[in-house]
Design an enzyme around this catalytic site. Structure first.
Site, PDB file in Angstrom:
ATOM      1  N   GLU A 120       0.825  -1.207   0.000  1.00 23.55           N
ATOM      2  CA  GLU A 120       0.000   0.000   0.000  1.00 23.55           C
ATOM      3  C   GLU A 120       0.863   1.263   0.000  1.00 23.55           C
ATOM      4  O   GLU A 120       0.617   2.195  -0.775  1.00 23.55           O
ATOM      5  CB  GLU A 120      -0.941  -0.025   1.193  1.00 23.55           C
ATOM      6  CG  GLU A 120      -1.981  -1.139   1.100  1.00 23.55           C
ATOM      7  CD  GLU A 120      -3.314  -0.757   1.693  1.00 23.55           C
ATOM      8  OE1 GLU A 120      -4.213  -0.382   0.916  1.00 23.55           O
ATOM      9  OE2 GLU A 120      -3.448  -0.844   2.933  1.00 23.55           O
ATOM     10  N   GLU A 140      -4.659  -8.567   2.861  1.00 25.97           N
ATOM     11  CA  GLU A 140      -5.717  -8.214   3.805  1.00 25.97           C
ATOM     12  C   GLU A 140      -6.956  -9.095   3.667  1.00 25.97           C
ATOM     13  O   GLU A 140      -7.549  -9.533   4.658  1.00 25.97           O
ATOM     14  CB  GLU A 140      -6.102  -6.734   3.629  1.00 25.97           C
ATOM     15  CG  GLU A 140      -5.092  -5.755   4.191  1.00 25.97           C
ATOM     16  CD  GLU A 140      -3.952  -5.457   3.236  1.00 25.97           C
ATOM     17  OE1 GLU A 140      -3.144  -4.578   3.553  1.00 25.97           O
ATOM     18  OE2 GLU A 140      -3.873  -6.104   2.165  1.00 25.97           O
TER      19      GLU A 140
END
Length: 266
Positions: A120, A140
């Site tokens: 990210e 995730e």
């Protein structure tokens, strides 16, 4: 020069090198790391002697994402930084380049794991170099979590949507070669040399006119979602004043005199 127990800062010429420094935890994100990152971005923005930033990780990993123990409330690292979060509740998003974009180019030098929060924050960098054994991915979804660092928005704008959705929805790991093939990173280099290559690129950036570099970066991001007509108008508005700077005059003189330009940011 700033830094915390989990984030080191050093200068390599005109490049500010920020190193995620928690190798025993594969540089998993912690509060001291986030505070150090945010302070590093601010330092680079405010110091005109800094012309580029390199972000890397200590040990054999770039960043393995958020410290899940801390997320579950079982960690105490960095409790003395809580007042920073209270003063600026957005600090962690700025640190992760979700709510902040440095003026200077940010070059990522990746070795080993660059997954979850690592992938990210990678999306907030401008130029990306990775060792051939590096691993990328957004894990995730496999943990029942949402990649809230910006990936559902940014990733599809940086790589083809089919690849973005596969990465987001499968949570599988990607090799450096795969990441390069889909356009997530720009360079794959022998293991252990990512930082060296990133610093070489930084030196190439540093040799250019700093006002032009910053204006070009700003224009690229500003116009990304504009129509072509609006984008061209925006580009002209930002780019035309650069021609009247001392930097531009120095660049022209150096070219005519067949020498390297010496820029003084004016």
């Amino acid at each position: 020069m700033g830094g915390t127990e989990h984030l080191t800062v050093r200068r390599e010429g005109a490049t500010l090198v920020l190193t995620l420094n928690r190798p025993e935890a594969k540089n998993a994100l912690s509060l001291p790391m986030l505070v150090g990152l945010y302070d590093g971005w601010v330092e680079a923005d405010e110091d005109e002697a800094v012309r580029s930033i390199v972000l890397t990780g200590a040990g054999d990993s770039f960043c393995a994402g958020m410290d899940l123990k801390a997320l579950a409330g079982r960690g105490t690292d960095g409790e003395h930084y809580r007042d920073r979060l209270k003063a600026d509740p957005d600090l962690h998003w700025k640190a992760l380049l979700r709510h902040h974009r440095p003026r200077k180019p940010v070059i990522a030098a990746v070795e080993g794991y660059c997954v979850a929060g690592g992938t990210e924050i990678l999306q907030g960098t401008d130029i990306r170099v990775a060792g051939e054994s590096a691993t990328f991915g957004l894990y995730e979804v496999k943990r029942g979590l949402f990649p809230i660092g910006g990936s559902t928005v940014r990733l599809q704008r940086q790589i083809p949507r089919t690849h973005a959705l596969e990465m987001l929805l499968t949570g599988r790991p990607y090799t450096a070669r795969e990441a390069a093939d889909i356009g997530l990173i720009g360079h794959v280099v022998p293991d252990g040399t990512a930082l060296d290559r990133a610093l070489e690129i930084a030196e190439q950036v540093n040799a250019c006119g700093p006002l032009a570099v910053e204006a070009i970066k700003a224009s690229v991001y500003e116009t990304a979602e504009m129509t072509e007509t609006d984008g061209l108008a925006s580009e002209l508005k930002r780019g035309w004043p650069i021609f009247d700077t001392a930097d531009a005059k120095e660049g022209a003189r150096a070219f005519a005199e067949k020498r390297q330009p010496v820029y003084k940011r004016a």
